[in-house]
Design an enzyme around this catalytic site. Structure first.
Site, PDB file in Angstrom:
ATOM      1  N   LYS A 242     -34.504 104.318 -37.669  1.00  0.00           N
ATOM      2  CA  LYS A 242     -35.124 104.909 -38.813  1.00  0.00           C
ATOM      3  C   LYS A 242     -35.777 105.374 -38.509  1.00  0.00           C
ATOM      4  CE  LYS A 242     -35.385 100.720 -41.276  1.00  0.00           C
ATOM      5  NZ  LYS A 242     -33.865 100.471 -42.043  1.00  0.00           N
ATOM      6  N   ARG A 316     -26.523  92.282 -42.712  1.00  0.00           N
ATOM      7  CA  ARG A 316     -25.650  91.117 -43.189  1.00  0.00           C
ATOM      8  C   ARG A 316     -25.241  90.661 -42.249  1.00  0.00           C
ATOM      9  NH1 ARG A 316     -23.296  96.686 -45.237  1.00  0.00           N
ATOM     10  NH2 ARG A 316     -25.145  96.783 -45.401  1.00  0.00           N
TER      11      ARG A 316
END
Length: 461
Positions: A242, A316
């Site tokens: 990120k 996920r």
């Protein structure tokens, strides 16, 4: 110290009169002339959260608190909660002019206004306490306030002090307090126990921050409710790292786990007649020589293969293994909470908690519960035509479809491939970007109050 309980009933409690701008003149007309004149001299206009303390011969005779104009009441939550911070120390009693819904919101907001995160710096809490308004479920409201305090504390704690091991310790404390069972599978044990994606996401972390699956069980009778919470204690993005600005709030990437622990505490504390299971995959998505890579194909607990097109779509993956485990137990309802996608924030902003379910009755109950308990939620669709977007061809599933469209929906569709039949997923922000009435800047509970209100209808309790 946060004040998260109502004051004991006290005959000498100071009367607190809620007033709207449109009812101000009528309200002042009911007061003794000297008190009405004092309120006018103070310039009290009944704005949202505005207070006026009216003197009497022995101290404070009463206080007025503003509810604001109709548009302010419609647009905001917990306006009266501001009074907890603005009134002088004392015990106050609402005068009974509010209807049941408004009294409940006022009472809950008042307790939430008392929350302070004081682990690293002393924080002064409001000293104005409230007697539980007549007609509200004081036990339930106090349980919700304590649940939210737990959730906020966990989220607000930085990753240096809230890694997978510390999240496990918090879960153990909750479980042991209510006599619940707890089992934890850690490190390479995850591979032996067939949780390969939880292991893959967390394996690059330092040994003392090893990945784990936390499994709590409580209750012996009633319908089965399973809660699954994303416990990514810090998310660097992995090898798809990120930007620095995007990492600043990544201590909150375990907000789903914090929300389910808070909700579980409330359910157990209220003694709801159900069988509760809580599953938390707790990991750190770290960068290291053993980090999983873009292009890797992982095999899940369910046997489905997943192509990794972005290591920053890790939540996920860990949820998928936990949901597959949940499905093996055939629960009556499974609900996951996760700070999963930026796309959900683009869709509904930070204040709404979007949820996905195919169950129309559950969706209606959640919407009502959110409205009744000041926990706004919004339904998004499991849109079937987007299923092809998560099917890459080289593997059964793609963890990060290209194109940048419908990211919240495709993530929810991904999770549904692993989940039990009756399933609901919340994609939450779990964060307040600024101080607001009843909501200090920082970690936030989103969705559990709505779900708790929906459970009697959803599970036939």
């Amino acid at each position: 110290m946060s004040t998260l309980a109502f004051a004991p009933d006290d005959a000498d409690a100071i009367p607190l009169l809620p007033v709207t701008p449109e009812s101000l003149d009528a309200a002042l007309a009911t007061l003794p002339p000297d008190q009405a004149a004092w309120a006018r001299r103070l310039g009290f206009r009944a704005g949202a959260g505005e207070v006026a303390v009216l003197p009497g011969p022995d101290g404070i005779a009463r206080a007025l608190i503003g509810r604001g104009k109709p548009e302010a009441r419609a647009r905001g939550r917990f306006a009266l909660a501001q009074g907890a911070s603005r009134l002088p120390e004392g015990i106050y009693r609402l005068d009974g002019s509010l209807d049941e819904h408004d009294a409940r919101e006022a009472a809950l907001g008042w307790l939430l206004e008392g929350y302070r995160f004081a682990r690293y710096r002393e924080q002064a809490a409001p000293k104005a306490r409230l007697v539980a308004p007549e007609g509200v479920d004081a036990q339930r409201i106090e349980a919700l306030a304590r649940a939210e305090a737990l959730t906020r504390d966990l989220i607000n704690t930085p990753a240096s002090d809230m890694g997978p091991a510390e999240l496990e310790a918090a879960a153990r404390e909750v479980a042991e307090r209510f006599g619940a069972s707890i089992a934890v599978t850690t490190g390479d044990e995850l591979l032996a126990a067939n949780f390969p994606m939880i292991h893959a996401v967390g394996r690059a972390a330092a040994p003392h921050r090893a990945p784990r699956l936390i499994d709590i069980g409580w209750g012996s009778e009633g319908p089965k409710l399973t809660l699954v919470g994303k416990g990514v204690c810090f998310d660097t993005g992995g090898l798809d790292i990120k930007p620095a600005a995007s990492m600043l709030t990544m201590k909150k990437d375990m907000g789903g786990a914090a929300n389910v622990l808070g909700l579980a505490q409330a359910i157990m504390g209220l003694g709801l007649p159900l069988r509760l299971r809580v599953l938390i995959p707790a990991v750190e998505n770290a960068i290291g020589s053993d980090a999983f890579r873009p292009g890797d194909i992982l095999r899940s607990r369910k046997g489905l293969t997943v192509e990794i097109n972005n290591t920053d779509a890790e939540g996920r993956l860990v949820l998928a293994d936990a949901l597959a485990l949940a499905a093996e137990d055939e629960p009556d309802l499974t609900v996951s909470f996760a700070t999963l996608t930026g796309a959900a924030r683009v869709a509904v902003g930070p204040d709404l908690a979007p949820f996905f379910t195919d169950d129309e009755d559950l969706a209606s109950a959640l919407t009502r519960g959110g409205r009744d308990w000041a926990d706004p939620v919004w339904r998004l669709p499991f849109h079937e035509p987007y299923e092809t977007m998560i099917e890459p061809g080289i593997a059964d599933l793609d963890n990060a479809p290209s194109g940048g469209m419908a990211g919240a929906i495709t993530a929810a569709l991904f999770l549904r491939r692993f989940a039990p039949a009756r399933y609901c997923h919340f994609d939450i922000f779990a964060w307040s970007q600024a101080n607001a009435p009843g909501r200090t800047k920082g970690g936030l509970m989103q969705g559990p109050r709505a779900l708790l209100a929906a459970l009697p209808e959803a599970l036939g309790l």
